[in-house]
Design a protein around this motif. Structure first.
Motif, short mmCIF file in Angstrom:
data_model
loop_
_atom_site.label_atom_id
_atom_site.label_comp_id
_atom_site.label_asym_id
_atom_site.label_seq_id
_atom_site.Cartn_x
_atom_site.Cartn_y
_atom_site.Cartn_z
N ASN A 120 2.16 -12.63 -10.94
CA ASN A 120 1.66 -11.43 -11.64
C ASN A 120 2.14 -10.20 -10.87
O ASN A 120 1.48 -9.75 -9.92
CB ASN A 120 0.14 -11.48 -11.71
CG ASN A 120 -0.43 -10.39 -12.60
OD1 ASN A 120 0.20 -9.36 -12.84
ND2 ASN A 120 -1.64 -10.64 -13.11
N PRO A 121 3.31 -9.66 -11.22
CA PRO A 121 3.88 -8.52 -10.45
C PRO A 121 2.95 -7.31 -10.38
O PRO A 121 2.90 -6.62 -9.37
CB PRO A 121 5.16 -8.19 -11.23
CG PRO A 121 5.48 -9.43 -12.00
CD PRO A 121 4.18 -10.06 -12.33
N ASN A 122 2.23 -7.05 -11.47
CA ASN A 122 1.33 -5.89 -11.47
C ASN A 122 0.20 -6.06 -10.45
O ASN A 122 -0.16 -5.12 -9.73
CB ASN A 122 0.75 -5.69 -12.87
CG ASN A 122 1.80 -5.27 -13.88
OD1 ASN A 122 2.27 -4.14 -13.87
ND2 ASN A 122 2.20 -6.20 -14.75
N LEU A 123 -0.38 -7.28 -10.41
CA LEU A 123 -1.44 -7.55 -9.44
C LEU A 123 -0.90 -7.46 -8.02
O LEU A 123 -1.55 -6.86 -7.14
CB LEU A 123 -2.03 -8.93 -9.70
CG LEU A 123 -3.12 -9.39 -8.72
CD1 LEU A 123 -4.32 -8.45 -8.77
CD2 LEU A 123 -3.53 -10.83 -9.02
N GLU A 124 0.27 -8.04 -7.78
CA GLU A 124 0.85 -8.00 -6.44
C GLU A 124 1.14 -6.56 -6.00
O GLU A 124 0.90 -6.17 -4.86
CB GLU A 124 2.13 -8.83 -6.42
CG GLU A 124 1.88 -10.30 -6.64
CD GLU A 124 3.17 -11.06 -6.93
OE1 GLU A 124 4.25 -10.43 -6.85
OE2 GLU A 124 3.09 -12.26 -7.25
N SER A 125 1.64 -5.78 -6.97
CA SER A 125 1.92 -4.36 -6.67
C SER A 125 0.65 -3.60 -6.32
O SER A 125 0.63 -2.79 -5.38
CB SER A 125 2.61 -3.72 -7.88
OG SER A 125 2.76 -2.33 -7.69
N ASP A 126 -0.43 -3.86 -7.08
CA ASP A 126 -1.68 -3.14 -6.82
C ASP A 126 -2.33 -3.58 -5.51
O ASP A 126 -3.01 -2.78 -4.84
CB ASP A 126 -2.65 -3.34 -7.98
CG ASP A 126 -2.23 -2.55 -9.22
OD1 ASP A 126 -1.45 -1.58 -9.05
OD2 ASP A 126 -2.67 -2.89 -10.33
N ILE A 127 -2.14 -4.85 -5.13
CA ILE A 127 -2.68 -5.31 -3.83
C ILE A 127 -1.97 -4.58 -2.69
O ILE A 127 -2.62 -4.10 -1.75
CB ILE A 127 -2.52 -6.83 -3.69
CG1 ILE A 127 -3.44 -7.56 -4.67
CG2 ILE A 127 -2.81 -7.27 -2.25
CD1 ILE A 127 -3.26 -9.06 -4.70
N ILE A 128 -0.63 -4.48 -2.79
CA ILE A 128 0.12 -3.75 -1.77
C ILE A 128 -0.27 -2.28 -1.76
O ILE A 128 -0.46 -1.66 -0.70
CB ILE A 128 1.63 -3.90 -2.00
CG1 ILE A 128 2.06 -5.37 -1.90
CG2 ILE A 128 2.42 -3.05 -1.01
CD1 ILE A 128 1.77 -6.01 -0.56
N PHE A 129 -0.47 -1.69 -2.95
CA PHE A 129 -0.84 -0.29 -3.05
C PHE A 129 -2.22 -0.03 -2.44
O PHE A 129 -2.46 0.99 -1.80
CB PHE A 129 -0.82 0.14 -4.53
CG PHE A 129 -1.15 1.59 -4.74
CD1 PHE A 129 -0.30 2.60 -4.29
CD2 PHE A 129 -2.32 1.96 -5.37
CE1 PHE A 129 -0.60 3.92 -4.48
CE2 PHE A 129 -2.63 3.28 -5.56
CZ PHE A 129 -1.78 4.27 -5.11
N THR A 130 -3.12 -1.00 -2.64
CA THR A 130 -4.46 -0.88 -2.03
C THR A 130 -4.34 -0.87 -0.50
O THR A 130 -5.03 -0.09 0.18
CB THR A 130 -5.35 -2.05 -2.48
OG1 THR A 130 -5.47 -2.04 -3.90
CG2 THR A 130 -6.73 -1.94 -1.84
N GLY A 131 -3.48 -1.73 0.04
CA GLY A 131 -3.27 -1.74 1.49
C GLY A 131 -2.71 -0.43 1.99
O GLY A 131 -3.11 0.08 3.06
N VAL A 132 -1.78 0.16 1.22
CA VAL A 132 -1.21 1.46 1.61
C VAL A 132 -2.29 2.54 1.60
O VAL A 132 -2.37 3.37 2.53
CB VAL A 132 -0.06 1.84 0.65
CG1 VAL A 132 0.40 3.28 0.90
CG2 VAL A 132 1.11 0.89 0.82
N MET A 133 -3.15 2.56 0.58
CA MET A 133 -4.24 3.54 0.53
C MET A 133 -5.19 3.36 1.71
O MET A 133 -5.65 4.34 2.32
CB MET A 133 -5.02 3.40 -0.79
CG MET A 133 -4.29 3.92 -2.01
SD MET A 133 -5.39 4.09 -3.45
CE MET A 133 -5.87 2.40 -3.71
#
Length: 560
Positions: free
Chosen positions: A145-158
C-alpha cells in the motif's frame, strides 16, 4: 518587561502572524488549484453548475478567509493553527487530494516551538494516525500500500521535526531564563536587583494608573547591620542576607516583588494594596523576620539584643498624586524612623500635603520649597530630627483636648510642623553647639521665630498660621521672645505649640545631656505654669500625657 524583551515579543508575534498568513495563502492556493483542475474538463455552461454542486468548496474558502481575519485580529494564533489542521484533514477527506498533507508540518513545527516538543510530537502522531486511518479506509488493508507507506514515513518526518524544533526552543528558553535571572536577580539573596526594581516599578505604576488601582512601597534595612558585619565578619552577614532573601521570596506573592536595593536595604512593591493592607503586611513580615532570627545568639550582642528591621511605607494615590515620587516618600519615612527610633514601621506623613488642595498654582512651588527647607533644617540640626513631627503630635492632641474645632486643629498642626522653619537662617554651628551659646549667638537664635513668620508671608493659605510661628517662644509672663508678648495676648495656637515644643525639647536626648523622663518633664511644666506656660493649658497637657502615655500619676499632677 525590558525594552529588549518587549522588542523580542513583538518580533515573535510578527513571525507567528506572518507564518499563519502564509499557511492560509498556500492552503487557499490548493483550493483554487483543485477547483481549476476540476473545471478544465467542463464547458462554460457546466462551470456554473459545477460550483453550485460544490457549494461546500465555496463555503470552505469563505470560512478560511473569515477565520484568518478573526484569528489575526484577536491574536489567537495557536487556535488558528489547530483550526488549519482540521481544514486540511477535511479537504483531504472530501476531495481525496493528498498533496496538501505536507502543510501539516507547519502547524506541528509551530506548536512544538510555541508550546514544547511534547505537544508538537503529540500533534505529529495524531496527524499521522488520522492519515493512516484514511489510507485503510480508502485503499483497504491489502499490501503493498504505497499511500500507507508514504504516510508512515511522513509521520516520522513530522515527529522528528517536532522533536528537533521543540528541543531547540526548550534550550533557547532555558538559556534566556538563565540570562534573565543573571540580569534581574541579586546573586546573593535571589531577590530582584536594583535595576529590575526600577523597571518593574515603572511598569507597575503605569498599570495601576490605567486601572485606577493602588500601589504600596515598603523600603527597609537591618538595624546595626554594619556593627554585625564588623563583629562577626562579612560571611556571617552574607548568610543573614541570604536567609532574609528566602523569607522575602516566601512572603511576597505575585504580582508583588521583593528587591535588594543595595547593601542591607530591600524594597517591596505591593500592587493592589493600600496603606492599611501594606501596613498589615509589614507587621507580619517584621514579626516573621524577627522570629526566624530569634534563636541566633550572635544577634544578642547587638545594641538592641536582637535582629530588628526598620521599615518606611508610602502608598499611591494616598500619599502622592503622580506616584513618581513614591520611592522618595517611602525613603523619607524610613529615614525618619531611623533618626527617631530604630526597629519600627513608619508610615509616610507630611501635614503640608493636605495644603496642596488649598493652594493656587503660584503657591505650589513655595509649598515644595517649604518641604525642602524642612529637610535641610533636619539635616543641619541632626540631633532634633523628628522634632517637628513630635511637636505636631503633642500639639494636635492638646488642641483636641481643648475642644477646638477641626479647622482650628488643622491650623495648629501647620503651625506646629513649621514652627522651626526660621532655623534655615541659623548657622549650623550654632544649632549643634554643645557648649553654652554666646550672647551674640543667642540673639541670632532668638530671631528664628520672626524669620519663619516672614517666610510664610508669601504663602497666602498659611497667612493665618504666621502668628503661631512668630510667637511660639513667648512666655505667659511676658519674659519670652521675640517681642515679649504675655498672657492671653499670645495667640492660643502659639501657647499650645509653646508647651508641645518645650515638652519635646525636655524629653529629647542631646550630645551634652540626656533627655528627661515624661514624668520629670510634666513636673517641670507644672512648676512653670503661669510663668512660661498657660496655666490652664498646662493642666490639660499634663493630664493628657498621664492618660495617653500611661506614665502613672505624676508628682506634678493637676491636683497639686
Amino acid at each position: 518587561m525590558n525594552d529588549w524583551q518587549t522588542k523580542r515579543e513583538e518580533n515573535l508575534k510578527e513571525v507567528r502572524i506572518t507564518t499563519y498568513i502564509l499557511c492560509f495563502m498556500v492552503f487557499t492556493l490548493a483550493i483554487l488549484m483543485t477547483a481549476w483542475n476540476a473545471s478544465l474538463a467542463l464547458s462554460i455552461e457546466d462551470i456554473f453548475a459545477f460550483y453550485l454542486e460544490n457549494f461546500i468548496l465555496i463555503m470552505c474558502f469563505a470560512l478560511i478567509l473569515l477565520a484568518c481575519i478573526i484569528v489575526i485580529k484577536l491574536n489567537f494564533i495557536y487556535s488558528g493553527f489547530m483550526f488549519l489542521c482540521l481544514l486540511i484533514f477535511a479537504f483531504i477527506g472530501y476531495y481525496n487530494i493528498t498533496y496538501v498533507k505536507e502543510m501539516l508540518i507547519i502547524p506541528v513545527a509551530y506548536i512544538a516551538f510555541i508550546k514544547n516538543k511534547f505537544f508538537g510530537c503529540c500533534l505529529a502522531v495524531i496527524s499521522g494516525i488520522l492519515l493512516c486511518f484514511r489510507d485503510f479506509w480508502t485503499y483497504g488493508s491489502t499490501f503493498p500500500n504505497p499511500n500507507l507507506e508514504s504516510d508512515i514515513i511522513f509521520t516520522g518526518v513530522m515527529f522528528i521535526c517536532a522533536w528537533l524544533i521543540g528541543s531547540i526552543a526548550s534550550i533557547e528558553l532555558d538559556s534566556r531564563n538563565h540570562l534573565l535571572a543573571l540580569a534581574n536577580k541579586d546573586g546573593l539573596t535571589a531577590t530582584y536587583n536594583h535595576r529590575y526594581f526600577h523597571v518593574y516599578f515603572k511598569q507597575t505604576l503605569a498599570e495601576v494608573k490605567r486601572s485606577n488601582g493602588s500601589l504600596s512601597l515598603l523600603i527597609f534595612d537591618i538595624d546595626y547591620f554594619k556593627y554585625y558585619n564588623d563583629t562577626f565578619g562579612h560571611p556571617a552577614g552574607d548568610a543573614v542576607l541570604k536567609d532574609l532573601g528566602q523569607i522575602l521570596l516566601q512572603q511576597v506573592q505575585q504580582p508583588g516583588i521583593a528587591a535588594r536595593y543595595g547593601g542591607d536595604e530591600f524594597c517591596i512593591l505591593l500592587p493592589g494594596n493600600d496603606s492599611k493592607a501594606a501596613l498589615q503586611f509589614a507587621r507580619k513580615l517584621k514579626k516573621t523576620i524577627e522570629d526566624h532570627f530569634a534563636e541566633n545568639d550572635q544577634f544578642k550582642q547587638l545594641p538592641t539584643g536582637k535582629l530588628g528591621i526598620t521599615l518606611g511605607l508610602a502608598s499611591y494615590p494616598e500619599h502622592t498624586k503622580t506616584g513618581d515620587d513614591l520611592l522618595d516618600l517611602a525613603d523619607h519615612a524610613l529615614y525618619k524612623a531611623k533618626k527617631t527610633s530604630k526597629n519600627k514601621i513608619e508610615l509616610y506623613f507630611n501635614v503640608l500635603d493636605s495644603l496642596k488642595g488649598m493652594c493656587d498654582q503660584s503657591e505650589m512651588g513655595l509649598l515644595s520649597s517649604t518641604k525642602t527647607l524642612l529637610s535641610i533644617i533636619n539635616a543641619k540640626d541632626r540631633y532634633t530630627y523628628g522634632h517637628s513631627e513630635r511637636v505636631l503630635e503633642y500639639a494636635t492632641k492638646l488642641a483636641q483636648r481643648c475642644g477646638l474645632d477641626e479647622e482650628e486643629v488643622r491650623l495648629i498642626q501647620y503651625g506646629a510642623y513649621l514652627h522651626d522653619i526660621g532655623k534655615i537662617e541659623v548657622d549650623v554651628n550654632i544649632l549643634n553647639k554643645t557648649d553654652n551659646l554666646s550672647e551674640m549667638e543667642w540673639e541670632v537664635l532668638k530671631q528664628h521665630p520672626y524669620w519663619g513668620s516672614e517666610f510664610l508671608r508669601s504663602i497666602k493659605s498659611l497667612e493665618i498660621v504666621r502668628p503661631y510661628v512668630h510667637y511660639h517662644h513667648e512666655n505667659y509672663d511676658g519674659t519670652g521672645y521675640p517681642v515679649g508678648m504675655k498672657g492671653n495676648d499670645i495667640p492660643l495656637g502659639a501657647r499650645i505649640i509653646r508647651i508641645a515644643d518645650s515638652f519635646d525639647a525636655m524629653t529629647t536626648d542631646r550630645p551634652y545631656k540626656k533627655g528627661k523622663s515624661y514624668l520629670e518633664a510634666c513636673s517641670e511644666i507644672t512648676v512653670l505654669a503661669g510663668k512660661h506656660y498657660d496655666p490652664e493649658l498646662s493642666k490639660i497637657f499634663v493630664l493628657m500625657i498621664e492618660t495617653d502615655y500611661q506614665i502613672g500619676h505624676a508628682a506634678c499632677s493637676v491636683e497639686q
